[in-house]
Design an enzyme around this catalytic site. Structure first.
Site, short mmCIF file in Angstrom:
data_model
loop_
_atom_site.label_atom_id
_atom_site.label_comp_id
_atom_site.label_asym_id
_atom_site.label_seq_id
_atom_site.Cartn_x
_atom_site.Cartn_y
_atom_site.Cartn_z
N ASP A 20 46.39 48.52 48.37
CA ASP A 20 46.89 49.55 47.49
C ASP A 20 46.02 51.01 47.38
OD1 ASP A 20 45.06 48.46 45.61
OD2 ASP A 20 46.56 48.35 44.13
N GLY A 109 41.15 37.95 32.32
CA GLY A 109 40.12 37.64 33.28
C GLY A 109 40.53 36.80 34.44
N GLY A 111 42.62 37.31 36.98
CA GLY A 111 43.19 38.17 38.26
C GLY A 111 44.78 38.11 38.08
N LEU A 112 45.40 37.96 36.58
CA LEU A 112 46.78 37.98 36.77
C LEU A 112 47.22 39.27 35.95
CD1 LEU A 112 47.29 34.11 35.70
CD2 LEU A 112 47.57 35.36 38.06
N ASP A 159 49.19 46.75 40.20
CA ASP A 159 49.28 45.95 38.87
C ASP A 159 50.26 46.82 37.87
OD1 ASP A 159 47.55 44.42 40.31
OD2 ASP A 159 45.73 44.76 38.86
N TYR A 211 34.07 45.59 43.79
CA TYR A 211 35.21 46.11 44.01
C TYR A 211 35.17 47.47 44.65
CZ TYR A 211 40.28 47.57 43.45
OH TYR A 211 41.58 47.75 43.43
C1 GLA Z 1 43.19 44.42 41.43
C2 GLA Z 1 43.61 45.84 41.45
C3 GLA Z 1 44.62 46.25 42.21
C4 GLA Z 1 44.41 45.88 43.59
C5 GLA Z 1 43.90 44.14 43.59
C6 GLA Z 1 43.51 44.01 45.09
O1 GLA Z 1 43.92 43.76 41.18
O2 GLA Z 1 43.68 46.14 39.99
O3 GLA Z 1 44.90 47.76 42.15
O4 GLA Z 1 43.66 46.51 44.40
O5 GLA Z 1 42.71 43.98 42.93
O6 GLA Z 1 44.66 43.84 45.82
#
Ligand code: GLA
Length: 370
Positions: A20, A109, A111-112, A159, A211
């Site tokens: 993204d 926390g 990843g959702l 997201d 990141y």
């Molecule tokens: C996190 C970030 C998103 C995207 C993902 C990886 O969720 O918030 O913007 O970059 O990682 O795809």
């Protein structure tokens, strides 16, 4: 007394990871898990925030003066809603105070996208309460700005777009450059399939450096190749592009992003042809690319993927930013239980905390409840 209740969901991403912020393609869908905000307007310039159950940083109430909101981050969960109010006001929207109570079933926390759910529910509520008339893509962009500038996490827009724009029964095919979107029917049950989400319970945090380092590496790759973003490198030009890059780290980041964008296209083609099982190997390929080229997986995520595949799953991959968080597993419904059990046993044998496993069905995006 309250003036209304709103909800915004968390998400999983089916395919299109770390694409993204490279202007690429993603395909998330909304989870049934939501953050619910019960909101009352107030006219004294104060934002009063409290929560029943937002992890770790205290329930509040926290009182913040609107005219004192300033970027910086590091103040816990209230940074997300405060950042949204800051972003709205900074963009010139007339937002006054509010009293907001949050309750959330989105695991934090994991990843959702618990943070996007918190941002989007706040923005949607204030949009309605203060009659701002903002459309959803704009709301998602403001929420991303809150996260990037106010909180200080250099994330992309996936997201927030997922939480704001997903619809029940569909995955969202999103072009993150044009912000154009397509709702793709995604009914696994009708095909005798299930998608498991496995939260490894390894907490990730995006404001930390890894990141941002990946993102900077991708930008360096795009600059070296003379394109605006890695989205502009087509898959059939990949080998040429790689040959022009000296830095091996940048080269492998570029390889992931270019192949991952291509995987999104292939997944869409399969779904449109009704070949849902055929997406399994592409999910697994995506995981290998995130693990070996992008270096954002971890032992626990790899264990979920390897164990599920051995137990007969059709495909599996980490989802979201990585460095912990959750994995998704595509499996025949008839073997879902066995796959889930195998993962639980593998974690127990490795003396790891028991993962949380649930079946995800594509659910509705943000909405007003009452
Ligand atoms: C996190 C970030 C998103 C995207 C993902 C990886 O969720 O918030 O913007 O970059 O990682 O795809």
């Amino acid at each position: 007394m309250n003036d209304g209740v709103w909800a915004a969901p968390g998400r999983v991403n089916l395919i299109g990871e770390h694409t993204d912020y490279n202007d690429g393609f993603v395909m998330p869908f909304a989870l049934p898990h939501t953050t619910v905000a019960t909101v009352a307007r107030r006219d004294d310039g104060v934002l009063r925030l409290h929560s029943a159950d937002i992890d770790g940083d205290g329930a509040g109430p926290f009182e913040l003066r609107l005219d004192e909101l300033a970027p910086g981050g590091g103040r816990g969960w209230t940074d997300y809603p405060a950042g949204v109010v800051w972003a709205l006001r900074e963009a010139g929207h007339r937002v006054g105070g509010a009293d907001i109570h949050y309750e959330s079933t989105v695991p934090a926390g994991a990843g959702l996208s618990s943070s996007a759910a918190l941002e989007v529910v706040t923005a949607l509520a204030l949009n309605d309460l203060y009659e701002l008339g903002l459309e959803r893509r704009y709301i998602a962009r403001l929420c991303r700005r809150a996260e990037n500038v106010y909180v200080g996490a250099p994330t992309g827009i996936m997201d927030q777009m997922a939480s704001a724009c997903c619809t029940d029964g569909h995955a969202l095919h999103l072009d993150t450059r044009a912000l154009s979107l397509r709702q793709v029917p995604f009914d696994l049950r009708a095909h005798g399939l299930e998608l498991l989400v496995v939260d490894t319970r390894v907490k990730h945090s995006h404001s930390e450096g890894e990141y941002g380092r990946r993102r900077a590496g991708c930008e360096a790759g795009a600059a070296a190749l003379g394109v605006n973003a890695l989205r502009d490198v087509p898959n059939d030009a990949l080998e040429d592009a790689l040959a022009r890059l000296d830095d091996p780290e940048v080269r492998s980041l570029v390889r992931h992003v270019v192949t991952e964008n291509h995987r999104v296209e292939r997944v869409i083609a399969h779904l449109e042809a009704g070949e849902v099982r055929a997406i399994g190997p592409l999910l697994t390929e995506g995981h290998a690319s995130l693990r070996d080229d992008f270096h954002v997986s971890c032992r626990e995520l790899d264990l979920v993927v390897d164990t599920s595949l051995t137990a007969g799953a059709l495909g599996a991959r980490m989802t979201g930013g990585g460095f912990g968080g959750s994995a998704i597993v595509l499996t025949e419904s008839s073997s879902a239980h066995l796959v889930a059990q195998s993962v639980q046993e593998a974690f127990a044998s490795a003396s790891l905390d028991a993962p949380r496993v649930f079946t995800a069905s594509p659910s509705a995006g943000a909405r007003r409840l009452s």
